[in-house]
Scaffold this motif. Structure first.
Motif, mmCIF file in Angstrom:
data_model
loop_
_atom_site.group_PDB
_atom_site.id
_atom_site.type_symbol
_atom_site.label_atom_id
_atom_site.label_comp_id
_atom_site.label_asym_id
_atom_site.label_seq_id
_atom_site.Cartn_x
_atom_site.Cartn_y
_atom_site.Cartn_z
ATOM 1 N N ASP A 84 -40.918 -51.613 13.363
ATOM 2 C CA ASP A 84 -41.313 -50.177 14.436
ATOM 3 C C ASP A 84 -41.850 -49.096 13.564
ATOM 4 O O ASP A 84 -42.215 -47.630 14.296
ATOM 5 C CB ASP A 84 -40.482 -49.945 15.356
ATOM 6 N N ALA A 85 -41.512 -48.913 11.869
ATOM 7 C CA ALA A 85 -41.953 -48.238 11.678
ATOM 8 C C ALA A 85 -42.593 -48.807 10.143
ATOM 9 O O ALA A 85 -41.657 -48.538 9.500
ATOM 10 C CB ALA A 85 -40.291 -47.184 10.918
ATOM 11 N N TYR A 139 -37.701 -42.185 3.560
ATOM 12 C CA TYR A 139 -37.134 -40.697 4.569
ATOM 13 C C TYR A 139 -36.427 -39.770 3.855
ATOM 14 O O TYR A 139 -35.505 -38.661 4.429
ATOM 15 C CB TYR A 139 -35.898 -41.758 5.438
ATOM 16 N N ARG A 140 -36.303 -39.802 2.470
ATOM 17 C CA ARG A 140 -35.992 -38.966 1.725
ATOM 18 C C ARG A 140 -34.674 -38.789 1.549
ATOM 19 O O ARG A 140 -34.347 -37.496 1.063
ATOM 20 C CB ARG A 140 -37.009 -37.269 1.784
ATOM 21 N N GLU A 306 -39.303 -43.163 17.376
ATOM 22 C CA GLU A 306 -40.469 -42.486 17.513
ATOM 23 C C GLU A 306 -39.502 -40.936 16.908
ATOM 24 O O GLU A 306 -40.687 -39.822 16.206
ATOM 25 C CB GLU A 306 -39.894 -42.632 18.737
ATOM 26 N N LYS A 307 -38.637 -41.539 16.187
ATOM 27 C CA LYS A 307 -37.499 -40.244 15.173
ATOM 28 C C LYS A 307 -37.492 -40.278 13.941
ATOM 29 O O LYS A 307 -38.299 -39.454 13.010
ATOM 30 C CB LYS A 307 -35.909 -40.181 15.915
ATOM 31 N N ALA A 308 -38.026 -41.544 13.503
ATOM 32 C CA ALA A 308 -38.145 -42.003 12.142
ATOM 33 C C ALA A 308 -39.345 -41.953 12.004
ATOM 34 O O ALA A 308 -39.849 -41.076 10.751
ATOM 35 C CB ALA A 308 -37.659 -43.149 11.694
ATOM 36 N N ARG A 309 -40.457 -42.421 12.749
ATOM 37 C CA ARG A 309 -41.808 -42.164 12.090
ATOM 38 C C ARG A 309 -42.365 -41.134 11.235
ATOM 39 O O ARG A 309 -43.067 -41.031 10.838
ATOM 40 C CB ARG A 309 -42.256 -42.628 13.167
ATOM 41 N N PRO A 310 -42.550 -40.395 12.370
ATOM 42 C CA PRO A 310 -42.861 -38.863 11.817
ATOM 43 C C PRO A 310 -42.663 -38.244 10.562
ATOM 44 O O PRO A 310 -43.145 -37.851 9.524
ATOM 45 C CB PRO A 310 -42.571 -37.739 12.826
ATOM 46 N N ILE A 311 -41.558 -38.423 10.190
ATOM 47 C CA ILE A 311 -40.774 -38.339 8.898
ATOM 48 C C ILE A 311 -41.462 -38.952 7.669
ATOM 49 O O ILE A 311 -42.281 -38.752 6.694
ATOM 50 C CB ILE A 311 -39.521 -38.678 8.671
ATOM 51 N N ALA A 312 -41.939 -41.119 8.118
ATOM 52 C CA ALA A 312 -42.569 -41.780 7.127
ATOM 53 C C ALA A 312 -43.728 -41.770 7.337
ATOM 54 O O ALA A 312 -44.798 -41.764 6.102
ATOM 55 C CB ALA A 312 -42.272 -43.374 7.992
ATOM 56 N N GLU A 313 -44.499 -40.936 7.919
ATOM 57 C CA GLU A 313 -45.754 -40.768 8.557
ATOM 58 C C GLU A 313 -46.259 -39.449 7.124
ATOM 59 O O GLU A 313 -47.110 -39.432 6.587
ATOM 60 C CB GLU A 313 -46.715 -40.063 9.435
ATOM 61 N N ARG A 314 -45.184 -38.492 7.878
ATOM 62 C CA ARG A 314 -44.978 -37.290 6.568
ATOM 63 C C ARG A 314 -45.457 -37.771 4.577
ATOM 64 O O ARG A 314 -46.258 -37.538 4.478
ATOM 65 C CB ARG A 314 -44.172 -35.577 6.903
#
Ligand code: AQP
Length: 326
Positions: A84-85, A139-140, A306-314
């Protein structure tokens, strides 16, 4: 001040055993208050072993149950299905182009798994640690709680971060593994081998095993005769488990009995089986409750992604800018 980030995963390839628990999951639970945690179900990694599409979803569901019943709190962490990510696979491709094949060919897990399954040595199996590096770095993360068998992969992750930084300019931190005291749990019936489900059910105690199953498995553990005066490999393995599951006083008494050659291994086995059964009694109860509500579980995984994806996208945006393709 924001918390440091931590990432780790477990493959949906079957039931979790006490090696997975003592080597990794126990730490996941303890660390969830102190770190920004990304815990994922390593679905893409699990495809390297070959799989049956009819059962994969069920395996993913079951690992989610194990995480939650063991004490992972989805309000504190991002708990999600890797599929999902999927940005991690994109970063893995970029890392592939920086990673010498020879570095992957020397990985112990690749050599072991290739030897165990010579008919299916696929590119994914070789590339497994690169995807793992992508999962960690996207995720740094600064810390990676794993069992000892995964330390080599975290070292490779550090190298990949360095190769990336040397090529494209400073960007990734070099993450460090976090190990538990019991970083390598050995098989119940062959204490010279790591506890692994691929050796067979009798090698492992699963977190879901009922008390009678646990006792029957432990009864088959090799111990020696009791006349040795020092613990054999098998006996030492059982004593270590007794200590790890909190029965330190009993373990000290059994150690004295071994020295005095008065040990009754049948008693040690009964006490250990009871200790492990009691340790996981709440887990089994909670898991049976959670299992009744699949929608709730799938929803947790969805929210985790949904929590993880914005970090991965950035990270992907910044990486693409850095390497000049955006
Ligand atoms: N025996 C072990 N002792 C300590 N830690 C262990 N881990 C696995 N086995 C032990 C740690 O558990 C985490 C999840 O591992 P995984 O999803 O990669 O599972 P695995 O290593 O594939 O488990 P098995 O049972 O060994 O599977 P097979 O037999 O299919 O290869 C990791 O942090 C791992 O270090």
């Amino acid at each position: 001040m924001s918390k440091p980030t931590l990432v780790s995963g477990i493959q949906p390839t079957g039931k979790l055993h006490i090696g997975n628990y003592l080597g990794a999951l126990k730490n996941f639970i303890q660390l969830q208050n102190d770190y920004e945690c990304y815990y994922f179900i390593a679905t893409y990694h699990s495809l390297t072993a070959g799989h049956d599409p009819k059962t994969k979803r069920d395996l993913i569901f079951n690992v989610a149950l194990d995480y939650l019943a063991a004490g992972i709190d989805p309000s504190k962490v991002a708990l999600f299905n890797q599929a999902d990510a999927p940005e991690c696979t994109e970063l893995a491709w970029i890392f592939n182009c920086l990673t010498p094949i020879a570095e992957l060919e020397r990985m112990t897990q690749f050599k072991d798994k290739s030897a165990k399954n010579a008919k299916n040595i696929n590119i994914g199996l070789l590339d497994y640690p690169v995807l793992q590096a992508a999962d960690i770095l996207i995720y740094r993360a600064e810390k990676v709680p794993v069992g000892e068998d995964q330390v080599q992969h975290v070292e490779l992750t550090r190298n990949i971060a360095r190769w990336f930084n040397n090529t494209y300019g400073q960007y990734f931190k070099q993450p460090e593994p976090i190990l538990t005291k019991a970083k390598r749990i050995m098989s119940i019936i062959d204490p010279t081998k790591k506890m692994s489900k691929s050796y067979g059910d009798n090698h492992c105690i699963y977190l879901t095993d009922e008390p009678d199953v646990i006792l029957n498995k432990i009864k088959k553990a090799p111990t020696g005769t009791g006349t040795e005066g020092t613990p054999t490999h098998g006996a030492a393995n059982l004593l270590m488990l007794l200590e790890e599951f909190g029965a330190t006083e009993e373990a000290a008494i059994f150690k004295k009995d071994i020295k005095n050659k008065t040990i009754k291994y049948s008693k040690l086995k009964t006490v250990l089986a009871k200790t492990i059964s009691n340790y996981f009694a709440d887990f089994r109860k909670k898991r049976k409750e959670l299992e009744k509500n699949p929608d709730y579980i799938w929803n947790i995984l969805k929210q985790g992604a949904e929590k993880a994806r914005p970090i991965a996208e950035r990270t992907m945006r910044e990486v693409k800018e850095k390497i000049g393709i955006l």
